[in-house]
Design a protein around this motif. Structure first.
Motif, PDB file in Angstrom:
ATOM      1  N   LYS A 184      -4.664  -7.754   8.516  1.00 53.52           N
ATOM      2  CA  LYS A 184      -4.994  -6.704   7.555  1.00 53.52           C
ATOM      3  C   LYS A 184      -5.292  -5.357   8.204  1.00 53.52           C
ATOM      4  O   LYS A 184      -5.797  -4.440   7.553  1.00 53.52           O
ATOM      5  CB  LYS A 184      -6.186  -7.128   6.684  1.00 53.52           C
ATOM      6  N   LEU A 185      -4.962  -5.213   9.487  1.00 55.51           N
ATOM      7  CA  LEU A 185      -5.244  -3.971  10.199  1.00 55.51           C
ATOM      8  C   LEU A 185      -4.437  -2.815   9.602  1.00 55.51           C
ATOM      9  O   LEU A 185      -3.223  -2.916   9.430  1.00 55.51           O
ATOM     10  CB  LEU A 185      -4.903  -4.121  11.677  1.00 55.51           C
ATOM     11  N   GLY A 186      -5.116  -1.725   9.276  1.00 58.62           N
ATOM     12  CA  GLY A 186      -4.456  -0.559   8.699  1.00 58.62           C
ATOM     13  C   GLY A 186      -4.436  -0.538   7.194  1.00 58.62           C
ATOM     14  O   GLY A 186      -4.084   0.481   6.590  1.00 58.62           O
ATOM     15  N   THR A 187      -4.819  -1.616   6.561  1.00 65.33           N
ATOM     16  CA  THR A 187      -4.890  -1.642   5.099  1.00 65.33           C
ATOM     17  C   THR A 187      -6.214  -1.025   4.652  1.00 65.33           C
ATOM     18  O   THR A 187      -7.168  -0.948   5.422  1.00 65.33           O
ATOM     19  CB  THR A 187      -4.793  -3.081   4.569  1.00 65.33           C
ATOM     20  N   PRO A 188      -6.296  -0.579   3.396  1.00 60.79           N
ATOM     21  CA  PRO A 188      -7.548   0.026   2.930  1.00 60.79           C
ATOM     22  C   PRO A 188      -8.768  -0.867   3.133  1.00 60.79           C
ATOM     23  O   PRO A 188      -9.850  -0.368   3.466  1.00 60.79           O
ATOM     24  CB  PRO A 188      -7.274   0.272   1.433  1.00 60.79           C
TER      25      PRO A 188
END
Length: 459
Positions: A184-188
């Motif tokens: 989930k890196l970079g997701t809100p």
């Protein structure tokens, strides 16, 4: 002035080294609306504000599993490195005077957290948990893994043998960043401390680029030397002056008793400037001098106490300086900043008191488009309706009286930056606690050097 600014940066970041051990901690609060939402939701308000939490696998906690190492485990191998030309490129020495290394030590952050916990006593635990996300991330992540909330002030016992204390004081350390997974890196939801670290495998089995065994008894320490902080401050100032902004005087017209100048300011960075924490501001200092070198007009001079001449907000905490398209008098100053207001619609420097921005005319990055940008990032206040305030910069007119002064006239324009503004510092003074008192003492002692001129133009 650059020398004073260098000393100020050094003092603000490292002033805690001279403070008593039991109160030696803090760091530059990175402003986020989600942290505000979390604490206010805990207090029963702003229920619709979304906020991020750490993403931890479900299942029972495993208290004995230690997820992180402190930086002393890394320094043994990552120091003593130099180029063929003899330049020291040791990672440890380069890292330890940074804001990341001292995220849990900056006196301004500590004073700010203390202020918030005093203003919102019922939410003290939620505030400390939220503020430790970014400034004590290893201790906070470990605590959440063990089923507890993150803490701030209880983790400031320097010299403690408690591993959570040691993790907290190590700030944003090697072992944290080097274990963040792709999940989930970079997701809100990964923002504001929502990164993911593998908690399923034991230490030594996780990808961490180490640690490797070092000799027992190796005393490396992680407190940077004064010369390292001096070098870091110098690099910061040099970067600000060369990579931040450009200013130009595009045109000057003189008529009897009046001078009209058109100025342009361009943001060279890839984000708004100033960015992040709203204590930061930039502004124009403009002077007009006659043929004898006498000043006939001046707007935006820095006072010795760190305030700006003519700035309404520095003179009165309940007012603020608007965005200008044209300046006519000395008590008008073009200040690029964001101003928050509370539910009473009055300006505030309290993060958890704030409910919205009433002004945001921070310089936009090149390519910014009001039509396609996220609505939450759009200019607020007068800048929103200024056709000359765009991603290409800001254009402003100075049309001022010259009285009976004789030309030719010299127009000088300077662009200044201040990381902690007068109002944000002085609003901490009413708080009777060690951390605010210590920081405001630092500020008063160094206020005349609290800002730096980034660029200038003359015509």
């Amino acid at each position: 002035m650059a020398g004073e600014m260098r000393a100020l940066i050094y003092t603000f970041i490292l002033g805690m080294l001279s403070a008593p051990a039991e109160i030696r901690l803090a760091s530059d609060l990175l402003f986020r609306l989600r942290p505000i939402g979390l604490a206010l939701r805990a207090a029963g308000s702003l229920r619709n504000v979304a906020f991020a939490t750490f993403l931890l696998p479900a299942g029972p906690p495993t208290p004995k599993k230690e997820l992180f190492q402190t930086s002393d485990r890394c320094f043994a191998c990552h120091n003593g490195l130099s180029t063929s030309a003899g330049e020291d490129i040791s990672i440890g020495f380069s890292w330890r005077p940074t804001m990341m290394a001292n995220a849990a030590r900056d006196p301004y952050w500590q004073a700010g957290v203390r202020r918030e916990t005093m203003d919102h006593r019922e939410s003290k635990a939620a505030i400390e948990d939220e503020c430790s996300k970014c400034h004590m991330p290893m201790a906070r992540y470990q605590s959440k893994f063990e089923g507890r909330e993150g803490e701030v002030f209880s983790r400031l016992q320097f010299g403690s043998d408690n591993r959570l204390d040691q993790m907290a004081q190590d700030g944003v350390s090697c072992s944290l960043c080097h274990q963040i997974t792709k999940e989930k890196l970079g997701t809100p939801e990964s923002l504001v401390g929502g990164f993911v670290v593998d908690t399923t495998r034991n230490r030594g089995e996780r990808e961490e680029y180490g640690p490797f065994k070092i000799d027992d008894g190796e005393d490396l320490g992680v407190i940077a030397m004064p010369q390292e902080f001096e070098a870091a401050a110098t690099r910061t100032i040099e970067h600000l002056k060369s990579k931040t902004a450009q200013i130009s005087i595009d045109r000057v017209d003189v008529s009897p008793g009046r001078l009209r100048a058109e100025l342009s300011v361009q943001n060279l960075s890839g984000h708004k400037f100033p960015t992040a924490y709203p204590s930061r501001r930039a502004w124009l200092h403009v002077t007009v001098k006659d043929r004898g070198g006498r000043t006939v007009f001046e707007s935006g001079a820095l006072n010795p106490d760190g305030s700006i001449q003519g700035n309404d907000n520095d003179a009165d905490p309940n007012r603020f300086e608007p965005h200008y398209t044209e300046i006519n008098t000395a008590d008008q100053v073009q200040i690029y900043e964001d101003i928050m207001v509370g539910a009473n619609n009055m300006p505030t420097t309290g993060l958890l008191t704030a409910v919205r921005f009433i002004k945001d005319n921070r310089l936009l990055p090149r390519g910014f488009n009001n039509e396609t940008a996220d609505p939450r990032t759009l200019p607020q206040g007068g800048a929103a309706n200024d056709p000359n305030f765009t991603g290409a910069g800001d254009k402003i007119i100075y049309s001022v009286s010259t009285g009976n002064a004789e030309g030719p006239f010299q127009v000088e324009a300077e662009f200044w930056f201040q990381p902690i503004s007068f109002r944000w510092a002085n609003n901490l003074k009413p708080y009777n606690a060690p951390e605010p008192k210590r920081f405001t003492g630092y500020y008063d002692a160094m206020a005349s050097g609290s800002a730096v001129m980034l660029c200038r133009a003359a015509k």
